[in-house]
Write a protein that holds these residues in place. Structure first.
Motif, PDB file in Angstrom:
ATOM      1  N   GLU A 188      17.072  -0.276  -3.803  1.00  0.00           N
ATOM      2  CA  GLU A 188      16.494   0.017  -2.493  1.00  0.00           C
ATOM      3  C   GLU A 188      15.232   0.859  -2.641  1.00  0.00           C
ATOM      4  O   GLU A 188      14.213   0.596  -1.997  1.00  0.00           O
ATOM      5  CB  GLU A 188      17.522   0.743  -1.617  1.00  0.00           C
ATOM      6  N   TYR A 189      15.297   1.880  -3.492  1.00  0.00           N
ATOM      7  CA  TYR A 189      14.110   2.691  -3.766  1.00  0.00           C
ATOM      8  C   TYR A 189      13.023   1.834  -4.419  1.00  0.00           C
ATOM      9  O   TYR A 189      11.846   1.908  -4.045  1.00  0.00           O
ATOM     10  CB  TYR A 189      14.457   3.857  -4.695  1.00  0.00           C
ATOM     11  N   ALA A 190      13.424   1.031  -5.399  1.00  0.00           N
ATOM     12  CA  ALA A 190      12.454   0.230  -6.149  1.00  0.00           C
ATOM     13  C   ALA A 190      11.738  -0.763  -5.240  1.00  0.00           C
ATOM     14  O   ALA A 190      10.513  -0.949  -5.342  1.00  0.00           O
ATOM     15  CB  ALA A 190      13.152  -0.510  -7.285  1.00  0.00           C
ATOM     16  N   GLU A 191      12.479  -1.401  -4.357  1.00  0.00           N
ATOM     17  CA  GLU A 191      11.875  -2.390  -3.468  1.00  0.00           C
ATOM     18  C   GLU A 191      10.907  -1.743  -2.478  1.00  0.00           C
ATOM     19  O   GLU A 191       9.853  -2.310  -2.167  1.00  0.00           O
ATOM     20  CB  GLU A 191      12.983  -3.158  -2.736  1.00  0.00           C
ATOM     21  N   LYS A 192      11.259  -0.567  -1.979  1.00  0.00           N
ATOM     22  CA  LYS A 192      10.341   0.142  -1.083  1.00  0.00           C
ATOM     23  C   LYS A 192       9.032   0.465  -1.797  1.00  0.00           C
ATOM     24  O   LYS A 192       7.949   0.289  -1.242  1.00  0.00           O
ATOM     25  CB  LYS A 192      10.991   1.426  -0.563  1.00  0.00           C
ATOM     26  N   ILE A 193       9.149   0.932  -3.030  1.00  0.00           N
ATOM     27  CA  ILE A 193       7.951   1.275  -3.802  1.00  0.00           C
ATOM     28  C   ILE A 193       7.159   0.025  -4.145  1.00  0.00           C
ATOM     29  O   ILE A 193       5.927   0.004  -4.041  1.00  0.00           O
ATOM     30  CB  ILE A 193       8.340   2.047  -5.079  1.00  0.00           C
ATOM     31  N   ALA A 194       7.857  -1.043  -4.542  1.00  0.00           N
ATOM     32  CA  ALA A 194       7.182  -2.289  -4.929  1.00  0.00           C
ATOM     33  C   ALA A 194       6.442  -2.922  -3.757  1.00  0.00           C
ATOM     34  O   ALA A 194       5.464  -3.650  -3.956  1.00  0.00           O
ATOM     35  CB  ALA A 194       8.192  -3.273  -5.514  1.00  0.00           C
ATOM     36  N   ASN A 195       6.904  -2.658  -2.542  1.00  0.00           N
ATOM     37  CA  ASN A 195       6.240  -3.206  -1.357  1.00  0.00           C
ATOM     38  C   ASN A 195       5.020  -2.400  -0.925  1.00  0.00           C
ATOM     39  O   ASN A 195       4.251  -2.851  -0.074  1.00  0.00           O
ATOM     40  CB  ASN A 195       7.235  -3.290  -0.190  1.00  0.00           C
ATOM     41  N   ASN A 196       4.843  -1.209  -1.488  1.00  0.00           N
ATOM     42  CA  ASN A 196       3.674  -0.392  -1.172  1.00  0.00           C
ATOM     43  C   ASN A 196       2.455  -0.873  -1.958  1.00  0.00           C
ATOM     44  O   ASN A 196       2.572  -1.690  -2.872  1.00  0.00           O
ATOM     45  CB  ASN A 196       3.959   1.075  -1.478  1.00  0.00           C
ATOM     46  N   GLY A 197       1.297  -0.356  -1.614  1.00  0.00           N
ATOM     47  CA  GLY A 197       0.085  -0.741  -2.325  1.00  0.00           C
ATOM     48  C   GLY A 197       0.177  -0.355  -3.793  1.00  0.00           C
ATOM     49  O   GLY A 197       0.265   0.842  -4.105  1.00  0.00           O
ATOM     50  N   PRO A 198       0.168  -1.318  -4.719  1.00  0.00           N
ATOM     51  CA  PRO A 198       0.389  -1.002  -6.135  1.00  0.00           C
ATOM     52  C   PRO A 198      -0.660  -0.087  -6.753  1.00  0.00           C
ATOM     53  O   PRO A 198      -0.341   0.763  -7.587  1.00  0.00           O
ATOM     54  CB  PRO A 198       0.400  -2.379  -6.808  1.00  0.00           C
ATOM     55  N   LEU A 199      -1.926  -0.254  -6.346  1.00  0.00           N
ATOM     56  CA  LEU A 199      -2.968   0.611  -6.901  1.00  0.00           C
ATOM     57  C   LEU A 199      -2.819   2.038  -6.387  1.00  0.00           C
ATOM     58  O   LEU A 199      -3.024   3.007  -7.127  1.00  0.00           O
ATOM     59  CB  LEU A 199      -4.353   0.064  -6.541  1.00  0.00           C
ATOM     60  N   LYS A 237      -8.217  -1.799   2.517  1.00  0.00           N
ATOM     61  CA  LYS A 237      -8.688  -2.436   3.761  1.00  0.00           C
ATOM     62  C   LYS A 237      -7.559  -3.239   4.398  1.00  0.00           C
ATOM     63  O   LYS A 237      -7.409  -3.276   5.622  1.00  0.00           O
ATOM     64  CB  LYS A 237      -9.894  -3.330   3.480  1.00  0.00           C
ATOM     65  N   GLU A 238      -6.756  -3.887   3.555  1.00  0.00           N
ATOM     66  CA  GLU A 238      -5.663  -4.727   4.037  1.00  0.00           C
ATOM     67  C   GLU A 238      -4.573  -3.897   4.721  1.00  0.00           C
ATOM     68  O   GLU A 238      -4.014  -4.314   5.750  1.00  0.00           O
ATOM     69  CB  GLU A 238      -5.075  -5.525   2.873  1.00  0.00           C
ATOM     70  N   GLY A 239      -4.258  -2.728   4.187  1.00  0.00           N
ATOM     71  CA  GLY A 239      -3.186  -1.912   4.733  1.00  0.00           C
ATOM     72  C   GLY A 239      -3.389  -1.529   6.196  1.00  0.00           C
ATOM     73  O   GLY A 239      -2.546  -1.851   7.048  1.00  0.00           O
ATOM     74  N   PRO A 240      -4.494  -0.864   6.535  1.00  0.00           N
ATOM     75  CA  PRO A 240      -4.739  -0.512   7.941  1.00  0.00           C
ATOM     76  C   PRO A 240      -4.881  -1.743   8.846  1.00  0.00           C
ATOM     77  O   PRO A 240      -4.475  -1.705  10.013  1.00  0.00           O
ATOM     78  CB  PRO A 240      -6.052   0.270   7.871  1.00  0.00           C
ATOM     79  N   LYS A 241      -5.447  -2.835   8.289  1.00  0.00           N
ATOM     80  CA  LYS A 241      -5.591  -4.059   9.082  1.00  0.00           C
ATOM     81  C   LYS A 241      -4.214  -4.615   9.445  1.00  0.00           C
ATOM     82  O   LYS A 241      -3.964  -5.020  10.596  1.00  0.00           O
ATOM     83  CB  LYS A 241      -6.391  -5.093   8.299  1.00  0.00           C
ATOM     84  N   ALA A 242      -3.308  -4.635   8.473  1.00  0.00           N
ATOM     85  CA  ALA A 242      -1.947  -5.131   8.718  1.00  0.00           C
ATOM     86  C   ALA A 242      -1.223  -4.236   9.721  1.00  0.00           C
ATOM     87  O   ALA A 242      -0.478  -4.727  10.583  1.00  0.00           O
ATOM     88  CB  ALA A 242      -1.175  -5.201   7.403  1.00  0.00           C
ATOM     89  N   LYS A 248       3.308  -7.499   8.060  1.00  0.00           N
ATOM     90  CA  LYS A 248       3.488  -6.989   6.711  1.00  0.00           C
ATOM     91  C   LYS A 248       2.225  -7.164   5.902  1.00  0.00           C
ATOM     92  O   LYS A 248       1.631  -8.248   5.912  1.00  0.00           O
ATOM     93  CB  LYS A 248       4.639  -7.743   6.037  1.00  0.00           C
ATOM     94  N   PRO A 249       1.743  -6.139   5.217  1.00  0.00           N
ATOM     95  CA  PRO A 249       0.508  -6.274   4.439  1.00  0.00           C
ATOM     96  C   PRO A 249       0.689  -7.181   3.220  1.00  0.00           C
ATOM     97  O   PRO A 249       1.786  -7.295   2.671  1.00  0.00           O
ATOM     98  CB  PRO A 249       0.196  -4.842   3.995  1.00  0.00           C
ATOM     99  N   ASN A 250      -0.388  -7.810   2.818  1.00  0.00           N
ATOM    100  CA  ASN A 250      -0.395  -8.667   1.630  1.00  0.00           C
ATOM    101  C   ASN A 250      -1.267  -7.998   0.569  1.00  0.00           C
ATOM    102  O   ASN A 250      -2.462  -8.209   0.496  1.00  0.00           O
ATOM    103  CB  ASN A 250      -0.958 -10.050   1.973  1.00  0.00           C
ATOM    104  N   PHE A 251      -0.655  -7.171  -0.227  1.00  0.00           N
ATOM    105  CA  PHE A 251      -1.385  -6.419  -1.259  1.00  0.00           C
ATOM    106  C   PHE A 251      -1.568  -7.288  -2.508  1.00  0.00           C
ATOM    107  O   PHE A 251      -0.630  -7.954  -2.953  1.00  0.00           O
ATOM    108  CB  PHE A 251      -0.655  -5.136  -1.625  1.00  0.00           C
ATOM    109  N   ILE A 252      -2.768  -7.294  -3.048  1.00  0.00           N
ATOM    110  CA  ILE A 252      -3.085  -8.127  -4.204  1.00  0.00           C
ATOM    111  C   ILE A 252      -3.409  -7.312  -5.466  1.00  0.00           C
ATOM    112  O   ILE A 252      -3.713  -7.861  -6.512  1.00  0.00           O
ATOM    113  CB  ILE A 252      -4.253  -9.084  -3.883  1.00  0.00           C
ATOM    114  N   GLY A 253      -3.376  -5.990  -5.323  1.00  0.00           N
ATOM    115  CA  GLY A 253      -3.650  -5.144  -6.497  1.00  0.00           C
ATOM    116  C   GLY A 253      -5.109  -5.114  -6.885  1.00  0.00           C
ATOM    117  O   GLY A 253      -5.451  -4.956  -8.040  1.00  0.00           O
ATOM    118  N   LYS A 254      -5.990  -5.236  -5.876  1.00  0.00           N
ATOM    119  CA  LYS A 254      -7.432  -5.163  -6.126  1.00  0.00           C
ATOM    120  C   LYS A 254      -8.090  -4.279  -5.089  1.00  0.00           C
ATOM    121  O   LYS A 254      -7.562  -4.083  -4.005  1.00  0.00           O
ATOM    122  CB  LYS A 254      -8.061  -6.565  -6.056  1.00  0.00           C
TER     123      LYS A 254
END
Length: 254
Positions: A188-199, A237-242, A248-254
Motif C-alpha cells: 500500500e505504501y509502495a503503490e502510493k509512492i509509485a503513483n507519485n511523480g517519480p522525479l 506541468k502534468e501534475g497541476p494540470k491533472a 489521475k496524472p500521467n507521469f512520464i519521468g521527464k
C-alpha cells in the motif's frame, strides 16, 4: 538462491532467502544486496523497493557468525564505507517489511531504508557490544541522528532486545500490523509512492539524504537547486494540470 528479486508495476521486491539461517548475511549475500540495489537505482522503470525476509521467523538476524564475522575479524574482508552506509547511495524509496527477528546487521540494514513496517511478533536489537563486536553497518552514526540521544545509546550500548510496539513508540518504525497484513501494508505504501511523480520522489529522497551531511545554510541552497530542477520538468506541468482537470496524472519521468 539466497536472494529473490522480482519486479512488478514499478515496484522491486527483494527477499532475503536464507530462512534456515534466520536470513543472516554472508559475504556473498552482502555483495549481492549491494549490486541489486545499485541496479534498482539505475533502472528508470522502477520507482520503489520492498525489502523483506523469507518465512515468518526472521527478517534478518544479522551477519552470519560462521561466514561473515570471521572474515571481518581476520581482516580478510575489510569493512568498506559501502558496507557501513547501507543504501545511502540509493535515491529511490525503500520500504522494509520486518517479519520476525531483526537483529544486529538486520537493524543496520533497516536503518538505511525509508519506511519500515513490522509484524506484531517482530523483535529488534543491536547485540554486537554483548559479544565484543562493533555495529559496523552504520548504526552508531545513524541512530543518534534518527532517535533521541539517550534512546539511541541505550539500544547500542546495552544490546537489549525490544518489541515491535516499543520500536514504533520510539519512532524506529512506521507501523505494526498482523503478520498476514505485512506485505499488503508495505505494498500500500509502495503503490502510493509509485503513483507519485517519480522525479519529484527521487529528488526529495536525494535531498533528504544529502542534507544530513550539510550545514543548514548549504542545505537550503541545494534545496533551492533541487526544487528549481523539478519545477522545470514535464511531470511538474502534468501534475497541476491533472489536479485542475480532476483526473489521475500521467507521469512520464521527464
Amino acid at each position: 538462491m539466497s536472494l529473490i528479486v522480482e519486479k512488478k508495476n514499478h515496484i522491486l521486491y527483494v527477499t532475503i532467502n536464507r530462512p534456515e539461517a534466520m536470513n543472516s548475511i554472508t559475504p556473498e549475500l552482502k555483495d549481492e544486496l549491494h549490486a541489486t540495489f545499485d541496479e534498482f537505482e539505475a533502472d528508470d522503470t522502477l520507482r520503489v523497493a520492498i525489502l523483506t525476509g523469507a518465512g515468518e521467523k526472521a527478517f534478518c538476524a544479522g551477519a552470519d557468525l560462521k561466514k561473515l564475522v570471521p572474515k571481518m575479524s581476520s581482516g580478510e574482508r575489510p569493512i568498506a564505507v559501502s558496507d557501513q552506509r547501507w543504501f545511502s547511495n540509493v535515491y529511490k524509496p525503500i520500504i522494509t517489511a520486518v517479519n520476525g527477528w531483526c537483529l544486529a546487521g538486520g537493524v543496520e540494514m533497516m536503518n538505511g531504508t525509508d519506511i519500515r513496517i513490522a509484524s506484531e511478533h517482530a523483535r529488534f536489537g543491536l547485540s554486537e557490544a554483548k559479544w565484543a563486536l562493533y555495529p559496523a553497518g552504520g548504526s552508531v552514526v545513524r541512530l543518534v541522528r534518527h532517535l533521541p540521544w539517550a534512546r539511541a545509546m541505550e539500544i547500542i550500548l546495552t544490546g537489549n532486545q525490544f518489541t515491535a510496539e516499543e520500536a514504533y513508540h520510539m519512532g524506529l518504525i512506521n507501523k505494526v500490523v498482523p503478520k498476514e497484513k505485512l506485505i499488503e501494508t508495505a505494498e500500500e505504501y509502495a503503490e502510493k509512492i509509485a503513483n507519485n511523480g517519480p522525479l519529484a520522489v527521487r529528488a526529495i529522497k536525494e535531498m533528504a539524504v544529502r542534507s544530513l551531511d550539510l550545514p543548514m545554510s548549504q542545505a537550503f541552497y541545494w534545496d533551492s537547486y533541487m526544487s528549481t530542477k523539478i519545477f522545470k520538468t514535464e511531470d511538474a506541468k502534468e501534475g497541476p494540470k491533472a489536479f485542475a482537470e480532476k483526473r489521475k496524472p500521467n507521469f512520464i519521468g521527464k
